[in-house]
Design an enzyme around this catalytic site. Structure first.
Site, PDB file in Angstrom:
ATOM      1  N   ASP A  98      23.757 -32.925  34.726  1.00 57.01           N
ATOM      2  CA  ASP A  98      22.888 -31.865  34.215  1.00 57.01           C
ATOM      3  C   ASP A  98      23.544 -30.531  34.549  1.00 57.01           C
ATOM      4  O   ASP A  98      23.674 -30.172  35.722  1.00 57.01           O
ATOM      5  CB  ASP A  98      21.501 -31.959  34.842  1.00 57.01           C
ATOM      6  CG  ASP A  98      20.466 -31.131  34.091  1.00 57.01           C
ATOM      7  OD1 ASP A  98      20.855 -30.416  33.144  1.00 57.01           O
ATOM      8  OD2 ASP A  98      19.277 -31.194  34.443  1.00 57.01           O
ATOM      9  N   ASP A 155      23.411 -30.056  27.319  1.00 62.77           N
ATOM     10  CA  ASP A 155      23.840 -29.872  28.713  1.00 62.77           C
ATOM     11  C   ASP A 155      23.499 -31.050  29.619  1.00 62.77           C
ATOM     12  O   ASP A 155      23.543 -30.919  30.839  1.00 62.77           O
ATOM     13  CB  ASP A 155      23.197 -28.611  29.287  1.00 62.77           C
ATOM     14  CG  ASP A 155      21.683 -28.696  29.327  1.00 62.77           C
ATOM     15  OD1 ASP A 155      21.096 -29.462  28.541  1.00 62.77           O
ATOM     16  OD2 ASP A 155      21.065 -27.985  30.142  1.00 62.77           O
ATOM     17  N   GLU A 156      23.205 -32.208  29.045  1.00 62.84           N
ATOM     18  CA  GLU A 156      22.712 -33.311  29.871  1.00 62.84           C
ATOM     19  C   GLU A 156      23.135 -34.643  29.271  1.00 62.84           C
ATOM     20  O   GLU A 156      23.098 -34.823  28.053  1.00 62.84           O
ATOM     21  CB  GLU A 156      21.184 -33.216  29.948  1.00 62.84           C
ATOM     22  CG  GLU A 156      20.515 -34.188  30.868  1.00 62.84           C
ATOM     23  CD  GLU A 156      19.002 -34.000  30.874  1.00 62.84           C
ATOM     24  OE1 GLU A 156      18.329 -34.730  31.621  1.00 62.84           O
ATOM     25  OE2 GLU A 156      18.491 -33.137  30.113  1.00 62.84           O
TER      26      GLU A 156
END
Length: 487
Positions: free
Chosen positions: A11, A105-106
């Protein structure tokens, strides 16, 4: 459940805000808020400096401004965010064939499937080297969680934030989860959490103590049984490499309610074009067009129309969305509009527009001529750009200078917009690898100032073309206790 922490969850830390800080030296270490800046804007991401003031994602921007009036408020730059995300995802893809992106983003990574880890020591080493690689390539930080399941790996990365690594050893799940709030479990949102609170259950340990029968009685067999299973730390969901998108959509919230029916239709057609751009960008087509309308009183209506076959033709989507709009009462005002396409496929039906035009010509009109004329009058060529109205960005006096966006001046070079108004635009001239730059103000119609593409966050990133060849393959060895490791 696995016997080794070989599922990794990455993350990125405050991703949008961190990208903006990396791109703008003058904002590093300062509160930054990224999101919609209008009266009805919503925070997308807040930097950790802004979070100290109580600002968080999904908060109205107006409320964030009251909490942190001196923060930098910027419009998102998704082109840059996607570029950086692609760099990160490329590093992950080289670790394992099983990478499951959840957002820009993960992502989850199955290290075992990549033959890179089979115990705690090897998993931890890969996690640390991954964080080093991400920093070298993008200049950003990410938090890594390692566990024997997806649920626990995600919990671990959250506890490692910011810029950390956390390992949850298989066998310690029950003890770890017991004191945590019920919201930590997947599928427990605000409504379910409130329902459980009224029943006297606020922690995961309370769920275990209540027993499966009670949870099934409160939440139903499927949800209650699943929640009881996860309360013991059990999660057998695999890392899935292909998360097939179910829909593509775009929407806009307007600062002032729209009352003009012609303006509403124009906005719907504009959204339809943006939706098709995303659809084509993903290499997909879709069969069902969906219109979303949120009215002045916050009531939200959705209407849909299923076509004969999948399409990525902007004219087809525009016309379908316009037909759906005709069935919606907008007389009280519209605060939000959205257009989406579902029923995605990897192919298109090339002659779908001709078929639709033929049906509309059933009243006796000449199908080909009438359909082409109507299409040209309304939207221009089906596969080309729509005619721009007067005062487009080609006209310097009509350009919109959004806070945070990149610009270039013939004399002063690259910079970014700090703000604009009253016929003026303020620009700070700096680059990602420069010192904080000077601020200058120009007329909005200054011919020497123009919009520009974002610059790379790292001008000469470290060479990771051989990544991860330098990493060790999985090995057997002594396990080490879970914990947090920060450089």
């Amino acid at each position: 459940m696995r016997t080794a922490p070989t599922i990794l969850h990455l993350d990125m830390d405050a991703f949008y805000a961190s990208v903006e800080q990396a791109a703008k030296p003058s904002l590093r270490g300062k509160p930054v808020v990224v999101g919609g800046l209008g009266p009805r804007g919503v925070v997308a991401t807040a930097s950790y400096e802004a979070r100290r003031f109580g600002v968080h994602s999904a908060m109205p921007t107006a409320q964030a401004r009251r909490l942190a009036p001196n923060a930098a408020y910027l419009v998102p730059r998704f082109q840059l965010y996607r570029t950086v995300s692609n760099q990160v995802m490329e590093l992950l893809a080289r670790l394992s064939p099983l990478v499951e992106p959840l957002s820009l983003d993960e992502a989850f990574v199955d290290l075992e499937a990549g033959g890179r880890a089979d115990d705690t020591a090897s998993a931890r080493e890969i996690g640390e080297r991954l964080r080093t690689a991400i920093r070298a390539v993008t200049g950003l930080t990410g938090s890594v969680g390692l566990a024997g399941s997806k649920m626990l790996a995600k919990i671990a990365s959250e506890e490692a934030k910011p810029d950390g690594l956390r390992v949850i050893e298989p066998g310690t799940e029950r003890e770890l989860l017991a004191p945590m709030p019920v919201r930590i479990l997947p599928g427990v949102g605000p409504a379910t959490a409130d329902h459980l609170r009224r029943a006297g259950m606020t922690t995961v340990d309370d769920l275990v103590a209540a027993g499966e029968a009670e949870l099934v009685r409160l939440l139903g067999r499927a949800h209650g049984g699943s929640l009881h299973h996860m309360a013991f730390g059990h999660d057998d969901r695999p890392v899935v490499a292909e998360r097939d998108a179910k829909s593509v959509s775009v929407e806009d919230t307007f600062d002032v309610d729209l009352h003009d029916r012609v303006r509403v239709r124009t906005e719907v057609e504009r959204l339809a074009d943006r939706c098709v751009q995303r659809l084509r960008g993903a290499g997909r087509s879709g069969r069902t067009v969906v219109l979303k309308v949120r009215r002045y009183d916050f009531s939200t209506l959705t209407r849909s129309e299923t076509l004969r076959g999948p399409t990525d033709d902007p004219a087809v989507v525009r016309e379908a969305a316009a037909r759906l709009l005709e069935a919606v009462d907008t007389t009280g005002g519209v605060r939000l509009l959205g257009v989406g396409v579902t029923g995605l496929a990897d192919y298109t039906q090339e002659d779908l527009f001709a078929q639709a035009a033929g049906e509309r010509a059933a009243d006796g009109r000449a199908a080909a001529g009438e359909a082409a004329t109507a299409r040209d009058d309304r939207a221009g060529p089906a596969d080309g750009p729509r005619p721009e109205p007067p005062g487009t960005p080609e006209d310097p006096a009509a350009r919109h200078w959004h806070a945070g966006h990149d610009v270039h001046h013939d004399t002063y070079g690259h910079g970014w917009v700090q703000g604009s108004g009253v016929g003026r635009v303020t620009v700070r001239f700096e680059e990602p690898d420069s010192a904080p730059g000077r601020v200058r103000t120009f007329r909005i119609d200054d011919a020497a100032l123009r919009l520009a593409d974002p610059l790379p966050l790292v001008r000469n990133p470290a060479d990771y073309s051989s990544w991860p060849a330098s990493l060790p393959k999985s090995r057997s060895g002594p396990t080490s206790s879970g914990g947090e490791s920060r450089p």
